[in-house]
Design a protein around this motif. Structure first.
Motif, PDB file in Angstrom:
ATOM      1  N   LEU A   1      -6.312   7.946   7.305  1.00  0.00           N
ATOM      2  CA  LEU A   1      -5.387   7.011   7.951  1.00  0.00           C
ATOM      3  C   LEU A   1      -5.209   7.341   9.424  1.00  0.00           C
ATOM      4  O   LEU A   1      -5.163   6.444  10.276  1.00  0.00           O
ATOM      5  CB  LEU A   1      -4.038   7.025   7.226  1.00  0.00           C
ATOM      6  N   LEU A   2      -5.113   8.632   9.734  1.00  0.00           N
ATOM      7  CA  LEU A   2      -4.976   9.039  11.133  1.00  0.00           C
ATOM      8  C   LEU A   2      -6.212   8.637  11.930  1.00  0.00           C
ATOM      9  O   LEU A   2      -6.097   8.142  13.060  1.00  0.00           O
ATOM     10  CB  LEU A   2      -4.764  10.550  11.227  1.00  0.00           C
ATOM     11  N   ILE A   3      -7.389   8.841  11.358  1.00  0.00           N
ATOM     12  CA  ILE A   3      -8.626   8.473  12.053  1.00  0.00           C
ATOM     13  C   ILE A   3      -8.658   6.965  12.315  1.00  0.00           C
ATOM     14  O   ILE A   3      -9.034   6.521  13.405  1.00  0.00           O
ATOM     15  CB  ILE A   3      -9.857   8.918  11.239  1.00  0.00           C
ATOM     16  N   VAL A   4      -8.230   6.167  11.337  1.00  0.00           N
ATOM     17  CA  VAL A   4      -8.185   4.715  11.515  1.00  0.00           C
ATOM     18  C   VAL A   4      -7.243   4.352  12.667  1.00  0.00           C
ATOM     19  O   VAL A   4      -7.559   3.502  13.510  1.00  0.00           O
ATOM     20  CB  VAL A   4      -7.741   4.021  10.207  1.00  0.00           C
TER      21      VAL A   4
ATOM     22  N   TYR B   1       2.417  -5.542   8.681  1.00  0.00           N
ATOM     23  CA  TYR B   1       3.056  -4.428   7.976  1.00  0.00           C
ATOM     24  C   TYR B   1       3.231  -4.762   6.494  1.00  0.00           C
ATOM     25  O   TYR B   1       2.936  -3.935   5.613  1.00  0.00           O
ATOM     26  CB  TYR B   1       4.422  -4.120   8.607  1.00  0.00           C
ATOM     27  N   TRP B   2       3.677  -5.978   6.216  1.00  0.00           N
ATOM     28  CA  TRP B   2       3.865  -6.402   4.825  1.00  0.00           C
ATOM     29  C   TRP B   2       2.535  -6.392   4.079  1.00  0.00           C
ATOM     30  O   TRP B   2       2.458  -5.932   2.935  1.00  0.00           O
ATOM     31  CB  TRP B   2       4.472  -7.803   4.796  1.00  0.00           C
ATOM     32  N   VAL B   3       1.475  -6.880   4.730  1.00  0.00           N
ATOM     33  CA  VAL B   3       0.143  -6.905   4.106  1.00  0.00           C
ATOM     34  C   VAL B   3      -0.343  -5.485   3.808  1.00  0.00           C
ATOM     35  O   VAL B   3      -0.847  -5.198   2.713  1.00  0.00           O
ATOM     36  CB  VAL B   3      -0.862  -7.640   5.017  1.00  0.00           C
ATOM     37  N   LEU B   4      -0.189  -4.590   4.781  1.00  0.00           N
ATOM     38  CA  LEU B   4      -0.632  -3.208   4.587  1.00  0.00           C
ATOM     39  C   LEU B   4       0.123  -2.534   3.443  1.00  0.00           C
ATOM     40  O   LEU B   4      -0.458  -1.774   2.651  1.00  0.00           O
ATOM     41  CB  LEU B   4      -0.438  -2.402   5.883  1.00  0.00           C
ATOM     42  N   ARG B   5       1.420  -2.820   3.372  1.00  0.00           N
ATOM     43  CA  ARG B   5       2.245  -2.214   2.311  1.00  0.00           C
ATOM     44  C   ARG B   5       1.895  -2.739   0.928  1.00  0.00           C
ATOM     45  O   ARG B   5       1.743  -1.959  -0.024  1.00  0.00           O
ATOM     46  CB  ARG B   5       3.734  -2.504   2.573  1.00  0.00           C
ATOM     47  N   HIS B   6       1.756  -4.048   0.809  1.00  0.00           N
ATOM     48  CA  HIS B   6       1.685  -4.652  -0.523  1.00  0.00           C
ATOM     49  C   HIS B   6       0.279  -4.944  -1.025  1.00  0.00           C
ATOM     50  O   HIS B   6       0.037  -4.924  -2.227  1.00  0.00           O
ATOM     51  CB  HIS B   6       2.531  -5.944  -0.542  1.00  0.00           C
ATOM     52  N   LEU B   7      -0.641  -5.187  -0.104  1.00  0.00           N
ATOM     53  CA  LEU B   7      -2.014  -5.443  -0.537  1.00  0.00           C
ATOM     54  C   LEU B   7      -2.872  -4.187  -0.520  1.00  0.00           C
ATOM     55  O   LEU B   7      -3.749  -4.014  -1.369  1.00  0.00           O
ATOM     56  CB  LEU B   7      -2.648  -6.525   0.330  1.00  0.00           C
ATOM     57  N   PHE B   8      -2.618  -3.311   0.463  1.00  0.00           N
ATOM     58  CA  PHE B   8      -3.422  -2.091   0.576  1.00  0.00           C
ATOM     59  C   PHE B   8      -2.675  -0.852   0.092  1.00  0.00           C
ATOM     60  O   PHE B   8      -3.182   0.256   0.156  1.00  0.00           O
ATOM     61  CB  PHE B   8      -3.878  -1.907   2.029  1.00  0.00           C
ATOM     62  N   HIS B   9      -1.421  -1.072  -0.319  1.00  0.00           N
ATOM     63  CA  HIS B   9      -0.615   0.004  -0.925  1.00  0.00           C
ATOM     64  C   HIS B   9      -0.469   1.233  -0.026  1.00  0.00           C
ATOM     65  O   HIS B   9      -0.498   2.369  -0.495  1.00  0.00           O
ATOM     66  CB  HIS B   9      -1.210   0.416  -2.284  1.00  0.00           C
ATOM     67  N   LEU B  10      -0.325   0.968   1.284  1.00  0.00           N
ATOM     68  CA  LEU B  10      -0.074   2.086   2.190  1.00  0.00           C
ATOM     69  C   LEU B  10       1.395   2.488   2.099  1.00  0.00           C
ATOM     70  O   LEU B  10       2.260   1.664   1.796  1.00  0.00           O
ATOM     71  CB  LEU B  10      -0.411   1.682   3.635  1.00  0.00           C
ATOM     72  N   PRO B  11       1.693   3.749   2.405  1.00  0.00           N
ATOM     73  CA  PRO B  11       3.095   4.188   2.351  1.00  0.00           C
ATOM     74  C   PRO B  11       3.934   3.486   3.410  1.00  0.00           C
ATOM     75  O   PRO B  11       3.413   3.022   4.438  1.00  0.00           O
ATOM     76  CB  PRO B  11       2.995   5.696   2.634  1.00  0.00           C
ATOM     77  N   ALA B  12       5.242   3.394   3.172  1.00  0.00           N
ATOM     78  CA  ALA B  12       6.135   2.719   4.113  1.00  0.00           C
ATOM     79  C   ALA B  12       6.112   3.382   5.479  1.00  0.00           C
ATOM     80  O   ALA B  12       6.252   2.737   6.474  1.00  0.00           O
ATOM     81  CB  ALA B  12       7.552   2.694   3.554  1.00  0.00           C
TER      82      ALA B  12
END
Length: 347
Positions: free
Chosen positions: A7-10, A336-347
């Protein structure tokens, strides 16, 4: 030593992509007057501007603008997903405005994205460091006014000094001087704009070191930037490469649609814009090179007569400036909503 998660690299890669896009999005700001006065060809101009964008790495060492951007949000609320969403939204908005030839502010796009993502997570305005945001918003209006005033004064002074010189001789000298003034403007552009993502990369590094836990209010953001020299080096390189790639769609708006400029007026506009950028960098205030050079070109036009400035074009530019932060904030909230709910990234 910092670990480097996926995630940091991205985040780092996208931040540098943003700086690259910032370079070609704002390339027209650096080259518009020097191209419209035919001092340099567009290809020569982008190489000249890119060189001085990178030279700024050796000049601006305090990173005050980067620190201000990073602290637009209180550190304890920042997460890696917020940073990622803000950068993604800023990239998308920059590409949209570049495609349609709208000279919007990359700086305010990034700040708006950062704020929008944080608001999507927290849901209240206490997340925002109002002092830093207030300075940024204030200079949305002040930077073009300062650029306009300085350009007006410089143009009047130059015209008075050169009043007895034969026109062909004066033009010859000011074409040479425009190389200096455009270099100064590109130096200020690099010094201000390359710093925008430096702060966000640094915060991401601190979050990684902290295991993703919230940062303290007094997190050593500036100190970390100063001790990780690869961050500014990478950012200045990225923006220089972006400028070298050009920004042809916006050149016409910046170089001729606001007002026609001569080499003398080009020197005045670039000198005024460069002075404004270097001053605000010293104050740690992130400003838009687009706003600044637009104001300077208006100031030059106003010395001839007010009707020399195409105010209809200017009004459209102002609307683009005003809408940039809220639109990019809304886009970042969606990302932010897409990253949280579709890609399941932490809040």
């Amino acid at each position: 030593m910092f670990g480097f998660s996926a995630l940091l690299i991205v985040v780092i890669v996208l931040a540098l992509i943003f700086d690259y896009i910032n370079g070609f999005h704002d390339a027209a700001n650096s080259i518009a007057t020097i191209v419209s006065t035919k001092v340099l060809t567009p290809f020569q101009a982008v190489l000249w501007a890119a060189l001085w964008n990178f030279v700024a790495y050796f000049v601006f060492k305090e990173h005050k603008v980067a620190n201000t951007v990073a602290k637009t949000i209180h550190p304890e609320y920042i997460t890696m997903t917020i940073i990622l969403a803000g950068i993604v939204a800023a990239i998308v908005w920059n590409l949209i405005t570049w495609w349609f030839g709208i000279p919007s502010s990359s700086s305010h796009t990034l700040i708006g994205g950062f704020i929008g993502a944080a608001l999507a997570k927290v849901g209240h305005f206490e997340v925002i460091e109002m002092v830093n945001l207030g300075k940024t918003v204030l200079f949305i209006f002040l930077s073009p006014i300062i650029g306009m005033f300085l350009a007006f004064v410089i143009t009047v002074i130059i015209n008075w000094i050169a009043r007895k010189s034969p026109p062909y001789k004066a033009e010859k000298w000011f074409k040479r001087l425009q190389l200096v003034s455009s270099a100064a403007f590109s130096l200020g552009h690099g010094g201000n704009d390359a710093q925008k993502v430096m702060g966000l990369i640094t915060v991401a590094l601190l979050l990684e070191r902290n295991g993703g836990a919230p940062l303290a209010e007094n997190a050593p953001i500036l100190e970390t930037m100063l001790h990780n020299n690869w961050i500014p080096f990478a950012c200045y390189t990225a923006i220089g490469l972006g400028t070298m790639s050009g920004g042809w769609k916006i050149v016409k708006t910046m170089g001729s649609r606001i007002t026609k400029v001569t080499p003398i007026e080009g020197v005045a506009a670039e000198s005024a814009a460069a002075s404004t950028l270097i001053l605000t960098e010293a104050m740690g205030i992130p400003v838009s090179t687009t706003h600044t050079v637009s104001g300077a070109i208006m100031g030059v036009g106003a010395t001839k007569r007010l009707s020399a400035v195409r105010w209809g074009v200017t009004v459209n530019l102002v609307w683009a400036w005003i809408l940039t932060i809220p639109v990019s904030a809304l886009m970042a909230a969606i990302v932010y909503w897409v990253l949280r709910h579709l890609f399941h990234l932490p809040a």
